[in-house]
Design a protein around this motif. Structure first.
Motif, short mmCIF file in Angstrom:
data_model
loop_
_atom_site.label_atom_id
_atom_site.label_comp_id
_atom_site.label_asym_id
_atom_site.label_seq_id
_atom_site.Cartn_x
_atom_site.Cartn_y
_atom_site.Cartn_z
N THR A 32 0.82 -1.21 0.00
CA THR A 32 0.00 0.00 0.00
C THR A 32 0.85 1.25 0.00
OG1 THR A 32 -1.81 -1.14 1.14
CG2 THR A 32 -1.77 1.27 1.26
N VAL A 33 1.84 1.31 0.87
CA VAL A 33 2.71 2.49 0.95
C VAL A 33 3.46 2.68 -0.36
CG1 VAL A 33 4.79 3.41 2.04
CG2 VAL A 33 2.94 2.51 3.45
N SER A 34 4.02 1.61 -0.90
CA SER A 34 4.84 1.71 -2.10
C SER A 34 4.02 2.17 -3.30
CB SER A 34 5.50 0.35 -2.38
OG SER A 34 6.45 0.47 -3.43
N ARG A 35 2.86 1.56 -3.52
CA ARG A 35 2.08 1.91 -4.72
C ARG A 35 1.42 3.28 -4.55
NH1 ARG A 35 -3.23 0.08 -5.30
NH2 ARG A 35 -2.71 -0.81 -7.34
N ASN A 36 0.98 3.62 -3.34
CA ASN A 36 0.41 4.96 -3.14
C ASN A 36 1.42 6.05 -3.49
OD1 ASN A 36 -1.94 3.79 -2.26
ND2 ASN A 36 -1.75 4.47 -0.13
N ARG A 37 2.65 5.83 -3.10
CA ARG A 37 3.70 6.83 -3.35
C ARG A 37 4.14 6.83 -4.80
NH1 ARG A 37 7.88 4.69 -0.31
NH2 ARG A 37 8.26 3.40 -2.15
N ASP A 38 4.45 5.65 -5.36
CA ASP A 38 5.12 5.57 -6.65
C ASP A 38 4.17 5.67 -7.84
OD1 ASP A 38 7.53 5.29 -5.34
OD2 ASP A 38 7.55 3.10 -5.48
N GLN A 76 -0.48 14.88 -5.01
CA GLN A 76 -1.15 14.72 -3.73
C GLN A 76 -2.66 14.64 -3.95
OE1 GLN A 76 0.09 14.48 -0.59
NE2 GLN A 76 2.17 14.44 -1.37
N ARG A 77 -3.34 14.02 -3.01
CA ARG A 77 -4.80 13.97 -3.08
C ARG A 77 -5.34 15.26 -2.47
NH1 ARG A 77 -6.64 8.02 -1.21
NH2 ARG A 77 -8.52 8.68 -2.31
N ALA A 78 -5.80 16.14 -3.34
CA ALA A 78 -6.06 17.51 -2.93
C ALA A 78 -7.37 17.70 -2.19
CB ALA A 78 -6.05 18.42 -4.17
N ARG A 138 2.95 10.42 1.50
CA ARG A 138 3.29 9.17 0.83
C ARG A 138 2.60 9.03 -0.52
NH1 ARG A 138 3.15 4.85 5.90
NH2 ARG A 138 5.10 5.52 6.84
N TYR A 139 1.89 10.04 -0.95
CA TYR A 139 1.32 10.06 -2.29
C TYR A 139 2.14 10.99 -3.19
CZ TYR A 139 -2.99 7.90 -0.50
OH TYR A 139 -3.90 7.04 0.07
N GLY A 140 1.94 10.84 -4.51
CA GLY A 140 2.33 11.87 -5.44
C GLY A 140 3.75 11.88 -5.94
N GLN A 141 4.46 10.73 -5.94
CA GLN A 141 5.85 10.73 -6.39
C GLN A 141 6.04 9.93 -7.69
OE1 GLN A 141 8.67 9.92 -3.22
NE2 GLN A 141 7.32 10.86 -1.70
N ALA A 142 5.00 9.92 -8.52
CA ALA A 142 5.09 9.18 -9.79
C ALA A 142 6.19 9.72 -10.69
CB ALA A 142 3.75 9.22 -10.51
N GLU A 143 6.39 11.03 -10.71
CA GLU A 143 7.43 11.59 -11.59
C GLU A 143 8.81 11.04 -11.23
OE1 GLU A 143 7.95 13.88 -14.32
OE2 GLU A 143 5.99 12.95 -14.63
#
Length: 302
Positions: A117-123, A128-130, A139-144
């Motif tokens: 959960t932590v890994s996929r939410n972040r990656d 961010q969930r606004a 832990r969200y929003g690091q896809a780039e």
């Protein structure tokens, strides 16, 4: 007398055959069961200097009969769940079918030490969930950053260690958040992958951020040279006139969002897109059916 007692114990099976005073026999130790391993697969551990985390790459190699062949790569997110399923189905469809071609399967697993959960939410999430009703955890929003890891570290590693891989043919498959990552890559990183299998993408995420970005690109007639297959289960939609509860967008109209994304992609030059809604399936059950269709579409047997 003592010799007689010992003889009685031996005859009664209470002592092993042997000298008086011998130790009682111990049951034979059972061998430790061997772990099950998928045929023609490897697990490579890769340290990311960019992210300062360790990841595992699951590699599914083609049959030995394909020795010397250079084959396309299919990257799949959520590897612990998706990799064994796609590996099994691809072998069946390409070897026993045949309904699709051989490939090198690359499973993108989670960061070691993190929960799934932590890994996929972040990656896998691009922002961010606004919404105030949503969790705004860092832990969200690091896809780039994760996309940069794929481009600058995963691809060179595969080129150096997997001789069967044709690095010019790169395809992507994902489901839910993994599919959201694919949609983000499609819009913002042209050329990273040529074909996308996007199953039940979480386009509701962050107030439909990816859909809003797609609208902007469509208005500009932004060219995107890619082939895209969008899939969803027929049960992944909100009843007419009903809105999902705040914070429960994942329970919303995924089918409607897929149709909307399809219309927007059709307005972008160079995109070839199809959408398929699979009967009788929901968000949890649709993935196997979606991947079978995706393999036939992305790797057609010629």
């Amino acid at each position: 007398m003592s010799r007689l007692i010992h003889l009685l114990f031996v005859l009664g099976g209470l002592l092993p055959w042997g000298a008086p005073g011998a130790a009682l026999a111990q049951p034979a130790a059972q061998p430790v069961p061997a772990p099950y391993a998928l045929d023609r697969t490897e697990v490579h551990r890769l340290h990311s200097r960019l992210l300062q985390r360790d990841y595992e790459l699951y590699i599914g190699l083609p049959p030995e009969s394909e020795a010397g062949a250079r084959l396309p790569l299919l990257f799949v997110t959520d590897a612990p769940v998706a990799f064994p399923l796609i590996h099994a189905m691809s072998r069946r469809l390409s070897h026993e079918g045949p309904q699709s071609r051989q490939m090198v399967l690359v499973g993108l697993s989670y960061a070691l030490g993190d929960s799934p959960t932590v890994s996929r939410n972040r990656d896998y999430t691009p922002s961010q969930r606004a919404s105030s009703a949503e969790d705004s955890s860092p832990r969200y929003g690091q896809a780039e950053a994760y996309v940069r890891f794929i481009r600058e570290e995963v691809l060179p590693y595969l080129a150096a260690h997997v001789p069967q891989a044709d690095m010019s043919r790169r395809y992507f498959a994902g489901h839910s958040y993994g599919s959201l990552l694919g949609a983000h890559v499609l819009l913002h990183h042209p050329g990273l992958f040529q074909r996308y299998i996007l199953s039940s993408p979480s386009l509701w995420y962050d107030q439909e951020r990816v859909l809003r970005e797609a609208e902007q690109l469509a208005a500009k007639r932004q060219p995107l040279h890619a082939q895209v297959l969008l899939l969803a289960g027929a049960k992944e939609q909100t009843a007419p006139g009903r809105r999902p509860r705040p914070g429960q967008e994942a329970d919303g109209d995924i089918v409607g969002n897929v149709r909307r994304f399809e219309r927007l992609l059709r307005q972008m030059p160079g995109v070839q897109v199809q959408a398929r809604i699979i009967p009788d399936e929901d968000h949890l059950s649709v993935f196997p059916s979606a991947m079978v269709r995706g393999l036939r579409w992305a790797l057609p047997q010629r």
